[in-house]
Design a protein around this motif. Structure first.
Motif, PDB file in Angstrom:
ATOM      1  N   ARG A 192     -16.441  19.715-103.047  1.00 42.42           N
ATOM      2  CA  ARG A 192     -15.485  19.828-101.946  1.00 42.42           C
ATOM      3  C   ARG A 192     -14.586  18.596-101.956  1.00 42.42           C
ATOM      4  NH1 ARG A 192     -19.066  17.999 -96.605  1.00 42.42           N
ATOM      5  NH2 ARG A 192     -19.502  15.958 -97.496  1.00 42.42           N
TER       6      ARG A 192
ATOM      7  N   PRO B 261      -7.436  23.861 -99.166  1.00 47.46           N
ATOM      8  CA  PRO B 261      -7.029  23.976-100.572  1.00 47.46           C
ATOM      9  C   PRO B 261      -5.605  23.470-100.763  1.00 47.46           C
ATOM     10  CG  PRO B 261      -8.186  25.953 -99.896  1.00 47.46           C
ATOM     11  CD  PRO B 261      -8.005  25.119 -98.655  1.00 47.46           C
ATOM     12  N   GLY B 262      -5.413  22.719-101.857  1.00 47.94           N
ATOM     13  CA  GLY B 262      -4.087  22.179-102.161  1.00 47.94           C
ATOM     14  C   GLY B 262      -3.883  20.768-101.656  1.00 47.94           C
TER      15      GLY B 262
ATOM     16  N   PHE C 106     -10.371  22.762-109.815  1.00 49.55           N
ATOM     17  CA  PHE C 106     -10.187  21.388-109.331  1.00 49.55           C
ATOM     18  C   PHE C 106      -9.278  20.596-110.267  1.00 49.55           C
ATOM     19  CE2 PHE C 106     -13.741  22.858-106.966  1.00 49.55           C
ATOM     20  CZ  PHE C 106     -13.861  22.053-105.839  1.00 49.55           C
TER      21      PHE C 106
ATOM     22  N   TRP D 200     -14.660  29.529-106.559  1.00 45.31           N
ATOM     23  CA  TRP D 200     -14.757  29.478-108.022  1.00 45.31           C
ATOM     24  C   TRP D 200     -15.703  30.542-108.589  1.00 45.31           C
ATOM     25  CZ3 TRP D 200     -16.036  25.262-104.829  1.00 45.31           C
ATOM     26  CH2 TRP D 200     -17.403  25.075-104.577  1.00 45.31           C
TER      27      TRP D 200
ATOM     28  N   ARG E  66      -7.762  17.550-105.914  1.00 49.73           N
ATOM     29  CA  ARG E  66      -7.434  18.680-105.038  1.00 49.73           C
ATOM     30  C   ARG E  66      -8.068  19.928-105.631  1.00 49.73           C
ATOM     31  NH1 ARG E  66      -3.381  21.849-107.276  1.00 49.73           N
ATOM     32  NH2 ARG E  66      -2.222  20.855-108.970  1.00 49.73           N
ATOM     33  N   MET E  67      -8.277  20.933-104.772  1.00 50.65           N
ATOM     34  CA  MET E  67      -8.798  22.228-105.213  1.00 50.65           C
ATOM     35  C   MET E  67      -7.762  23.284-104.861  1.00 50.65           C
ATOM     36  SD  MET E  67     -12.179  24.330-103.906  1.00 50.65           S
ATOM     37  CE  MET E  67     -11.369  25.050-102.463  1.00 50.65           C
ATOM     38  N   ASP E  68      -7.477  24.200-105.805  1.00 45.74           N
ATOM     39  CA  ASP E  68      -6.521  25.261-105.482  1.00 45.74           C
ATOM     40  C   ASP E  68      -7.237  26.456-104.844  1.00 45.74           C
ATOM     41  OD1 ASP E  68      -7.631  26.826-107.531  1.00 45.74           O
ATOM     42  OD2 ASP E  68      -6.002  26.452-108.943  1.00 45.74           O
ATOM     43  N   GLU E  69      -6.485  27.490-104.526  1.00 44.92           N
ATOM     44  CA  GLU E  69      -7.035  28.659-103.824  1.00 44.92           C
ATOM     45  C   GLU E  69      -8.123  29.369-104.619  1.00 44.92           C
ATOM     46  OE1 GLU E  69      -6.363  29.641-100.817  1.00 44.92           O
ATOM     47  OE2 GLU E  69      -4.559  28.524-100.274  1.00 44.92           O
ATOM     48  N   ASP E  70      -8.071  29.239-105.964  1.00 42.33           N
ATOM     49  CA  ASP E  70      -9.066  29.904-106.822  1.00 42.33           C
ATOM     50  C   ASP E  70     -10.335  29.088-107.012  1.00 42.33           C
ATOM     51  OD1 ASP E  70      -7.517  32.171-107.299  1.00 42.33           O
ATOM     52  OD2 ASP E  70      -6.450  31.208-108.965  1.00 42.33           O
ATOM     53  N   GLY E  71     -10.333  27.846-106.489  1.00 45.44           N
ATOM     54  CA  GLY E  71     -11.521  27.007-106.668  1.00 45.44           C
ATOM     55  C   GLY E  71     -11.491  26.172-107.930  1.00 45.44           C
TER      56      GLY E  71
END
Length: 573
Positions: A390, A402-403, A449, A9, A442-447
């Motif tokens: 996290r 991630p995801g 949430f 992020w 969940r958190m994506d690849e870019d951080g």
């Protein structure tokens, strides 16, 4: 170069926002001392036309601290403040902090039973409340009492001639209360008038000494006291200001419709405004017509709120008559913000409305979408400065990729010290320095949430996991839907089934088949609500958070009653 390998992020932080900051270790009341020193004649509070400068506010807070001392209170003692948003709330809050006391913000809507639990659990030594609420406080306190009770009235800080007209109005509405002073009951304003205004500021160990004992809503069981230190409140106030990096000292006007007795209102409005030496427009209760008139007349620039507030504004039939163009920054919290609401509100005001996230246990804000930079639809955004987040597997506690979906855990300077007198609960929630939120995310690849739902709100139907928020987003897209909430109700075959509780826009007709078809086009078949209930309103807290649990309990009670009636009928046969 900042390492973003474990904190993706940070790559999306605005250039103006530092990833880390050196927070001052001091009494949280120092924000007020500094504002009064630098901007003594700047208006601090506006209450229905009555204005108070920072100089006068600090003078009143000093007096309140001396009042408490005179009543025998000392550093560490708990003071319950059971008031709506009014000048007395701000005075009592800062006065208690100056003494080194611990503020217990208390919901004025509490029943005597709820109030009794909080007063006794916190070991409250004094209470500040309204004349209208005194009998409730006395009933809750019982024979043991709470120590001194300081009573005030809304009229005490009203401007002329409203202060003269208020008693007439109160008598007409049946809300007038004659107070019998004595036996531990005192007049707030009279004690303040007689008190010394000599400066007083108790030194505190910011990371250890409590500033606030904030009770959780009790929706998951008995309400627990969250211990927030001076350092917690200072960090979260400054973190929020760093995010609002375009905000200017002594130039912002904050619309305080969120109640201060909720930690979201306390941090993003009261503490934030005083830290920035801004003007606070105090709104004692959310009433949409009054709110629109205030926005039109007073031109607030900052308006934190709950989604229901923004929903009320965009759906008001006469909203076009009001000038809302002064609004620049809004952060929505307390409940998920539907995209449709965000887009319509921004188009109406020209300001920025972002979704944030937090918990009482984190003072409360931990995440928000960047205000002027990259936002993501449906996301709560990215962690604040000095905040780590996290996603962990609910059973193994291992961090997931991630995801993937898991439980959101948080670490940062705003995270609570623990639960008051509840070491076992504290140990379950705070583990290895991490706050376990109970929220599935969940958190994506870019951080960025995404909150799916509380673990306890997850619907399991026919073996499938269904997250209510996903279904609610679809319902909000329907042009006839004003509000919607989704919950799992008992189903003998599937375990649970999805039920939608819907409030329609004025003029819209109930059409369950059409709404069902709309959802079927946009959701996997197992996620589509099987039951629809059209209602005039949804039960909410004062902050505007819909009480999903109350709806589920109402349904369970209805099923139990029907079952009981059915058995009686069979027996009669």
């Amino acid at each position: 170069m900042v390492d973003t390998s474990n904190r993706p992020w940070l790559a999306h932080y605005p250039a103006e926002v530092p990833p880390t900051y050196d927070y001052p270790k001091q009494n949280a009341a120092r924000f007020l001392l500094e504002a009064a020193r630098d901007y003594p004649e700047h208006p601090a509070l506006d209450f229905l036309g009555f204005q108070m400068t920072y100089r006068k506010l600090l003078d009143s807070a000093y007096r309140f601290a001396h009042v408490l001392t005179g009543l025998g209170l000392k550093k560490g003692d708990r003071v319950a403040v059971m008031l709506p948003n009014c000048p007395q709330t701000v005075i009592a809050y800062y006065g208690t902090l100056l003494l080194g006391g611990v503020v217990v913000m208390t919901n004025p809507l509490y029943t005597p039973r709820e109030l009794e639990h909080q007063l006794k659990d916190a070991g409250v030594k004094a209470v500040v409340t309204l004349d209208l609420l005194l009998s409730r406080v006395q009933k809750a306190a019982g024979a043991e009492g709470t120590g001194p009770v300081l009573v005030t009235s809304i009229r005490d800080y009203l401007p002329f001639p409203k202060n003269l007209l208020y008693p007439i109005k109160a008598k007409r509405e049946g809300t007038h209360r004659k107070i019998a002073y004595g036996n531990g009951v005192y007049s707030f304003v009279k004690l303040l008038e007689r008190a010394s205004s000599v400066p007083i500021e108790e030194k505190v160990e910011a990371g250890q000494d409590l500033a606030l004992l904030q009770y959780t809503g009790g929706t998951t069981g008995i309400a627990k006291g969250v211990m927030l230190t001076h350092a917690n409140l200072i960090a979260n106030t400054i973190q929020t200001q760093l995010w609002f990096y375009r905000a200017k000292k002594a130039k912002e006007t904050f619309l305080a419709a969120l109640p201060f007795f909720h930690v979201f209102g306390l941090t993003v409005l009261l503490n934030q405004a005083v830290y920035l030496a801004g003007k606070l427009i105090l709104v004692p209760r959310f009433e949409i017509n009054q709110l629109l008139a205030i926005m039109d007349r007073q031109k607030p620039s900052v308006f934190p709120g709950a989604p229901t507030m923004y929903i009320s504004i965009i759906n008001h039939p006469s909203v076009a008559r009001y000038d809302l163009s002064s609004i620049r920054i809004c952060i929505s919290g307390a409940a998920p913000l539907p995209l449709e609401v965000q887009e319509r509100f921004e188009s109406l005001t020209g300001g920025r409305l972002i979704e944030g996230y937090g918990l009482t246990e984190s003072s409360p804000v931990t995440h928000a979408n960047p205000i002027w930079e990259k936002r993501k639809v449906g996301s709560i955004g990215i962690p604040f400065p000095d905040t780590e987040a996290r996603i962990v597997h609910p059973e193994t506690d291992e961090e997931v990729a991630p995801g993937e979906i898991g439980e959101l855990t948080i670490r940062g300077p705003q995270v609570m010290k623990g639960y008051w007198n509840r070491p076992e609960e504290t140990a379950k929630t705070l583990r290895g320095g991490w706050l376990y939120t109970g929220d599935m995310a969940r958190m994506d690849e870019d951080g960025y949430f995404y909150i799916l739902d509380r673990r306890k709100d997850l619907i399991i139907a026919g073996g499938y996991n269904i997250y209510p928020r996903e279904v609610e987003e679809v319902l909000f897209e329907h042009p006839d839907v004003e509000e919607a909430i989704v919950a799992g109700i008992v189903d003998p075959y599937r375990g649970e089934t999805v039920k939608a509780y819907v409030v329609l826009r004025p003029g819209a007709e109930k059409n369950e088949q059409e709404l069902h078809a709309f959802c079927k086009e946009r959701l996997a078949v197992y996620k589509v609500p099987k039951v629809y209930e059209f209602r005039d309103s949804l039960p909410k807290t004062l902050v505007g958070k819909v009480l999903r649990r109350k709806l589920i309990e109402e349904d369970a009670e209805r099923i139990r009653r029907q079952s009981s009636e059915s058995e009686e009928g069979n027996g009669a046969g």
